[in-house]
Write an enzyme that holds these catalytic residues in place. Structure first.
Site, PDB file in Angstrom:
ATOM      1  N   GLU A 122      71.123  35.715  74.188  1.00 44.29           N
ATOM      2  CA  GLU A 122      72.506  35.857  73.729  1.00 44.29           C
ATOM      3  C   GLU A 122      73.485  35.209  74.676  1.00 44.29           C
ATOM      4  OE1 GLU A 122      73.980  39.777  72.297  1.00 44.29           O
ATOM      5  OE2 GLU A 122      75.920  39.050  73.032  1.00 44.29           O
TER       6      GLU A 122
ATOM      7  N   GLU B  72      71.242  45.034  75.039  1.00 48.16           N
ATOM      8  CA  GLU B  72      72.070  45.452  76.174  1.00 48.16           C
ATOM      9  C   GLU B  72      71.915  46.942  76.482  1.00 48.16           C
ATOM     10  OE1 GLU B  72      76.043  43.820  75.805  1.00 48.16           O
ATOM     11  OE2 GLU B  72      75.216  41.807  76.070  1.00 48.16           O
TER      12      GLU B  72
END
Ligand code: NAG
Ligand code: NAG
Ligand code: NAG
Ligand code: NAG
Ligand code: NAG
Ligand code: NAG
Ligand code: NAG
Ligand code: NAG
Ligand code: NAG
Ligand code: NAG
Length: 597
Positions: A367, A272
């Site tokens: 994810e 991220e």
């Protein structure tokens, strides 16, 4: 039976794939490293496995990888006469062949390592087999955290060089690099995975590089993270002056894991990279800098070690990021990783765009998490984020937290996911619980082999994240030539399905995909169907092992008539109800002699 096994071995030689996985450093996977659908374990008759989407209110009260009634083979196209069937058509010609598959799985976090280390050895053995063994979920695509994440009880990197994470002095030579107690425990635990799974594809991702590699100036601000108090919003961006150190950090990490017998197959440079919130470990990494790190040493180091560089590792709403990495580091960036958290629902079509713009680029959904799913509610989180990415080009998908304690931890006291439900909840040193996610992942990971090929589904899909009802279909051809077809039925009613393959006329597989379930059908290869027809006149021999019963028993007492043709339920499951738990797929290699006459 060796000759039969060879006879049913399927070759992909005549096909070309949009994305090949041939140089990933992991093998196609037979025997102990494969499972049903590989060359050594061909599918010999049709089978169905079912997991209810409802989170059970009490253990064992829903179907969880239960063997259902197998689809039956019809030789007649009954679509004009059979009423309300849902026609699912897979383009099984070379036009329909898409990406090769790596697998499905989960993430190793410190929480999983911590709770597994509390288990007695025999119980640990059982849980590892449940996750990685061939009689378990047989997961083949795994992520792990490099340093701490929000699912860590302590915050650390492999080179804090100071009192704690985010508070160290610069260590330009990486002299103080060390996996430390948590990294060492993780490497040791992951090493055990090989015993059960062989060469699983494993990739690492850091939540942050060491604090001193970031543009934080704690000494000026005089602030530290305070549990329960207000934590500062650190700048948390990567300091590009430390590119050589970042390269060295990743090199040392890969080599340190190798010393414990763990091969790293892929590397996401940053989990991220657009998330730099304070509290738990995060780091902002600009797309241009992700490319720069690859170009300035990391890319060549990864290539030397056979490690796949994976770009982005974040949500589908900022697809420009991976474009910039792929354009900026064309020699090194050959894969893109995506997360599922775009609101209100992820737009996985951005993956197909990448495949068109950068042919051959591998993609993965890396994810996604179920947050506090309520017992009694219907939950499709796994299938909703496994099937669409594969339809759009993903070669694999992984849910997030694999294992926690009953309080969803250990997790960071500073923030992050405090309600992420994994597949395994460890209750005590002798007890663990498998959640519904475990079985949902198994609907994929047990039946989709590495090296299988995703094929385009021309007809049968319905709905999207924007609609209240969905029927999603994922179809892969396994290395033995058989098909694993995964259905997600969120239509609110049973769907009577007729499945056909454009390359295989005159074969229609009829069966029920029950309401609010994920259901996987295994369909034998043409080679098996040919073989079982044997030398006898085709018109007189029903294709093994199908009998000519005319109805399919459903859950409860209902039956539906399939079109009244001379085929029916499999002999092995014609009397079974859908609630029979049979987690071990049937890998029978032999053909009953009665049908070979
Ligand atoms: C799988 O097994 C078959 C039969 O033993 C063998 O011919 C083939 O090479 C094996 N494939 C892989 C990838 O190991
Ligand atoms: C649920 O079923 C499994 C498999 O049959 C069994 O091992 C387990 O003990 C059952 N759990 C409960 C609470 O009945
Ligand atoms: C089956 O019949 C339907 C129309 O009734 C047609 O649309 C479909 O193409 C046929 N399928 C095959 C494989 O012939
Ligand atoms: C870093 O390494 C140096 C040299 O080995 C050592 O003197 C120092 O104590 C280490 N610093 C930390 C914070 O561990
Ligand atoms: C973080 O620091 C860098 C370098 O000083 C600066 O360019 C960037 O704007 C800062 N980011 C934030 C969110 O403050
Ligand atoms: C999803 O992304 C595509 C581009 O890949 C875009 O055309 C489409 O409008 C997006 N859909 C939604 C619902 O935002
Ligand atoms: C283990 O903990 C989970 C989560 O709190 C709970 O749902 C489950 O019933 C527990 N199992 C046992 C055997 O105590
Ligand atoms: C097997 O026999 C059936 C007739 O029972 C025939 O229609 C079919 O083509 C044969 N299967 C294959 C794969 O040749
Ligand atoms: C198939 O149906 C025929 C005629 O109804 C019956 O004689 C035969 O026993 C059936 N075969 C099987 C395997 O059930
Ligand atoms: C199948 O045959 C049975 C008995 O002959 C009949 O009642 C039923 O309507 C038939 N089903 C279909 C779909 O034609």
């Amino acid at each position: 039976m060796a000759s039969l096994v060879q006879a049913v071995l399927f070759t992909f030689a005549t096909h070309t794939f949009a994305q090949s996985i041939s140089d990933l450093g992991v093998s196609g996977g037979n025997g102990s490293r494969g499972g049903i659908g590989d060359g050594d374990h061909p599918v010999m008759h049709a089978q169905a496995y079912i997991t209810d989407a409802m989170i059970p209110l009490a253990p064992n009260t829903t179907r969880q990888l239960a063997q259902g009634t197998a689809p039956v083979l019809s030789r007649t196209n009954n679509s004009g006469t059979c009423g309300n069937f849902r026609f699912v058509v897979v383009d099984s010609t070379s036009n329909g062949a898409r990406q090769q598959m790596v697998g499905f799985g989960h993430a190793w976090t410190d929480s999983a390592v911590d709770v597994f280390n509390t288990l007695q050895p025999a119980v640990l053995d059982q849980v590892m087999n449940d996750l990685f063994g061939q009689s378990g979920n047989n997961m083949g695509f795994m992520r792990h955290t490099i340093g701490s994440s929000d699912l860590s009880g302590a915050q650390y990197s492999y080179d804090d060089n100071g009192p704690s994470f985010n508070e160290g002095e610069p260590d330009p030579s990486l002299a103080n690099f060390s996996l430390g107690q948590y990294g060492t425990a993780m490497a040791q635990m992951i090493a055990k995975m090989g015993t059960y799974k062989g060469d699983v594809f494993l990739f690492g991702a850091p939540w942050s590089l060491p604090g001193w590699m970031k543009n934080n100036d704690l000494f000026i601000a005089g602030i530290t993270n305070t549990p329960g108090g207000q934590y500062p919003l650190l700048n948390n961006s990567f300091n590009i002056g430390y590119i050589p150190q970042a390269v060295e950090y990743f090199t040392k990490y890969i080599d340190a894991f190798a010393q414990y017998g763990v091969t790293i197959n892929g590397l996401s440079l940053e989990n991220e990279p657009l998330n730099y919130q304070g509290g738990y470990p995060t780091m902002y990494l600009d797309a241009a800098d992700e490319a720069n790190i690859l170009n300035q040493g990391l890319g060549s180091m990864l290539q030397q070690r056979g490690v796949l560089a994976m770009a982005y590792d974040h949500n589908t709403d900022q697809p420009v990021y991976p474009y910039r990495v792929l354009q900026g580091a064309p020699s090194y960036a050959h894969a893109v990783a995506w997360h599922c958290y775009q609101g209100p629902y992820p737009n996985y079509t951005v993956m197909a765009d990448i495949s068109r713009a950068f042919p051959g680029t591998l993609q993965f959904m890396t994810e996604c998490s179920n947050y506090l799913p309520a017992a009694g509610s219907v939950n499709f989180e796994v299938a909703e984020n496994f099937i669409p990415p594969v339809q759009q080009g993903a070669s694999g998908a992984a849910m997030w937290v694999m294992a926690t304690d009953p309080d969803f931890g250990p997790h960071s006291p500073y923030g992050g996911c405090n309600g992420c439900l994994g597949s395994i909840v460890v209750n005590s040193s002798t007890t663990y619980t498998k959640t519904n996610d475990y079985y949902m992942i198994g609907q994929f990971s047990r039946f989709v082999r590495r090296g299988s090929v995703n094929y385009n589904v021309l007809r049968g899909n319905e709905g999207s994240g924007a609609t209240s009802n969905q029927f999603y279909v994922m179809s892969v051809q396994n290395p033995d030539g058989s098909w694993a077809v995964v259905f997600m039925n969120n239509m609110g009613s049973d769907q009577d399905v007729v499945l056909s393959f454009t390359g295989q006329g005159n074969q229609f597989w009829e069966g029920v995909v029950p309401s609010q379930t994920v259901t996987t059908w295994l369909i034998p290869s043409q080679q098996v169907l040919n073989q079982v027809n044997g030398t006898k006149a085709a018109s007189t021999v029903p294709p093994y092992p199908f009998t000519n019963t005319t109805s399919i028993p459903l859950t409860g007492s209902t039956t539906i008539a399939v079109c009244n043709i001379t085929t029916a339920t499999t002999s092995s499951s014609s009397s079974s109800t859908s609630t029979t738990a049979l987690p071990v797929p049937d890998t029978t290699h032999t053909i009953a002699t009665t049908s070979m006459v």
